[in-house]
Write an enzyme that holds these catalytic residues in place. Structure first.
Site, mmCIF file in Angstrom:
data_model
loop_
_atom_site.group_PDB
_atom_site.id
_atom_site.type_symbol
_atom_site.label_atom_id
_atom_site.label_comp_id
_atom_site.label_asym_id
_atom_site.label_seq_id
_atom_site.Cartn_x
_atom_site.Cartn_y
_atom_site.Cartn_z
ATOM 1 N N ALA A 31 0.838 -1.212 0.000
ATOM 2 C CA ALA A 31 0.000 0.000 0.000
ATOM 3 C C ALA A 31 0.871 1.259 0.000
ATOM 4 C CB ALA A 31 -0.922 0.005 1.218
ATOM 5 N N LYS A 100 -22.816 -8.914 -0.279
ATOM 6 C CA LYS A 100 -23.405 -9.239 -1.585
ATOM 7 C C LYS A 100 -24.860 -8.810 -1.709
ATOM 8 C CE LYS A 100 -22.875 -12.575 1.376
ATOM 9 N NZ LYS A 100 -22.496 -13.909 1.665
ATOM 10 N N GLY A 129 -15.879 -15.276 -1.939
ATOM 11 C CA GLY A 129 -15.014 -15.132 -0.751
ATOM 12 C C GLY A 129 -13.623 -14.662 -1.153
ATOM 13 N N ILE A 131 -11.709 -15.734 -3.557
ATOM 14 C CA ILE A 131 -11.328 -15.943 -4.965
ATOM 15 C C ILE A 131 -11.342 -14.612 -5.718
ATOM 16 C CG2 ILE A 131 -11.879 -17.157 -7.117
ATOM 17 C CD1 ILE A 131 -13.632 -19.052 -5.496
ATOM 18 N N GLU A 185 -24.634 -17.694 6.462
ATOM 19 C CA GLU A 185 -25.220 -16.379 6.750
ATOM 20 C C GLU A 185 -25.869 -16.440 8.130
ATOM 21 O OE1 GLU A 185 -24.966 -13.737 4.415
ATOM 22 O OE2 GLU A 185 -23.608 -15.269 3.717
ATOM 23 N N LYS A 200 -25.074 -13.400 -5.892
ATOM 24 C CA LYS A 200 -23.727 -13.448 -6.480
ATOM 25 C C LYS A 200 -23.778 -13.563 -8.010
ATOM 26 C CE LYS A 200 -21.708 -15.236 -2.235
ATOM 27 N NZ LYS A 200 -21.502 -16.448 -1.423
HETATM 28 N N1 HSE Z 1 -22.730 -17.692 3.357
HETATM 29 C C1 HSE Z 1 -21.837 -17.453 2.275
HETATM 30 C C2 HSE Z 1 -21.388 -18.786 1.719
HETATM 31 C C3 HSE Z 1 -20.668 -16.660 2.765
HETATM 32 O O1 HSE Z 1 -21.611 -19.815 2.385
HETATM 33 O O2 HSE Z 1 -20.848 -18.847 0.618
HETATM 34 C C4 HSE Z 1 -19.765 -16.134 1.675
HETATM 35 O O3 HSE Z 1 -20.417 -15.259 0.809
#
Ligand code: HSE
Length: 352
Positions: A31, A100, A129, A131, A185, A200
């Site tokens: 940074a 998201k 996540g 990736i 979640e 997503k």
């Molecule tokens: N609940 C989400 C999952 C977390 O299981 O993929 C990551 O977005």
């Protein structure tokens, strides 16, 4: 030194704070400046926490502090997080997020506000996540017209399916494990019923096809009604069942999106994506198929993506401007052959 605030001190928020500490030197080098977490906002008390002196409950303190130039919003949801994000961007503060739901429902508006206020709204962590998928899609693949996206995009359901199928663990036990590992979640219905995957695939499709795509328009099927009979039938026929987020743009310009458990041939790379791993296959008209693979949920994988966005805010690179057509468009459901004896669409065949 750059002062930042972290909104939300749950799995991802604590991951961001810890990662910034653990990889302090690398981050400082990349940074060009030290990053200091000045505030952590949460409504809960964290007595005895290592960072207790930074934890506050009053958002106004953050927005009024002229030293804060970047905020990581990892609260989740589209109510309080929406209000805070909008106000921060309007105040000239860049926001990075893993949220998201907010990106899928209000992303176009928030990107516009960010642009008008000459700040950034970055959301690499919102899909897949840890990736890298959003930056590659917007930068490395920008010489392509994107034709199709097929993804295993929910770590919780992939973990549950893997454990149930390969280890004979019950749905409830597998879900409990996914919750303990910080994948699910707060309301795991969003994972199980496919809404998380829907958000997503909408984010990726909006960026790939440059349209503002609302999750409300998509028919969503989760894994809640998946039967062991379907899974076994698929297995006998040489297929594996995965919860898939799918989209394609036809030659006539129609966008088709689907979220459903699907049958995937065992020799397709997506069939071997297990546990919390996600994989997203993107088909560009010039590059062909490329696959992005890695941990799709969890504390540090998600924090890794959030922190790289924080570094991007500090670095001067402008990145590609994202312009989404604002009229929400009609989305159709793609047609697929159904695997005989099941309700499962077959995806990932070469001639799809
Ligand atoms: N609940 C989400 C999952 C977390 O299981 O993929 C990551 O977005």
């Amino acid at each position: 030194m750059v002062n930042i605030a972290v909104l939300g001190y749950g799995t991802v928020g604590s991951g961001v704070v810890e990662l910034l500490e653990k990889n302090k030197e690398t981050i400082k080098k990349n940074a060009g400046k030290e990053i200091n977490v000045k505030y952590i906002l949460d409504i809960k008390d964290f007595n005895g926490d290592k960072y207790q002196d930074k934890i506050i409950k009053d958002f106004e303190k953050i927005i009024r502090d002229n030293e804060i130039s970047i905020v990581a919003e990892v609260i989740g949801g589209a109510t309080v997080a929406y209000d805070y994000t909008k106000r921060l961007l309007l105040s000239g503060i860049s926001v990075v997020t893993s949220n998201k739901e907010l990106v899928a429902t209000k992303g176009a508006e928030l990107l516009k506000i960010a642009k008008e206020n000459k700040v950034k709204y970055l959301f690499e962590a919102s899909v897949g996540g840890g990736i890298p998928i959003i930056h590659p899609l917007l930068q490395c693949l920008e010489a392509n017209n994107i034709k199709e996206i097929i993804g295993i995009m929910n770590g919780t359901t992939n973990y549950i399916l893997t454990k149930m199928i390969t280890e004979n663990i019950s749905f409830e036990t597998a879900l409990k494990q996914a919750q303990e590992l910080g994948y699910a979640e707060s309301n795991p219905d969003a994972d199980i019923k496919g809404y998380d995957t829907c958000r997503k695939i909408c984010i990726l499709s909006a960026l790939a096809y440059e349209e503002d795509i609302s999750p409300d328009n998509i028919e969503v099927k989760g894994i809640e009604n998946l039967t062991l009979k379907d899974v076994k039938k698929a297995e006998e026929k040489g297929y594996v069942v995965k919860l898939i987020g799918y989209s394609r743009k036809s030659d006539s310009g129609n966008i088709e999106i689907m979220v459903s458990p699907c049958a995937i041939k065992k020799d397709n790379p997506l069939a071997n994506v297990n546990d919390v791993y996600n994989a997203i296959l993107v088909k560009g008209d010039m590059v062909g198929n490329v696959i992005f693979y890695g941990k799709g949920a969890g504390k540090f994988p998600t924090a890794s993506a959030v922190c790289s966005d924080i570094i991007e805010c500090i670095n001067t690179s402008e990145g590609r401007e994202i312009n989404l057509r604002e009229d929400r468009i009609f989305i159709a459901k793609p047609e697929f052959e159904i695997l005989e004896g099941t309700n499962l669409p077959i995806v990932g065949e070469e001639n799809d």
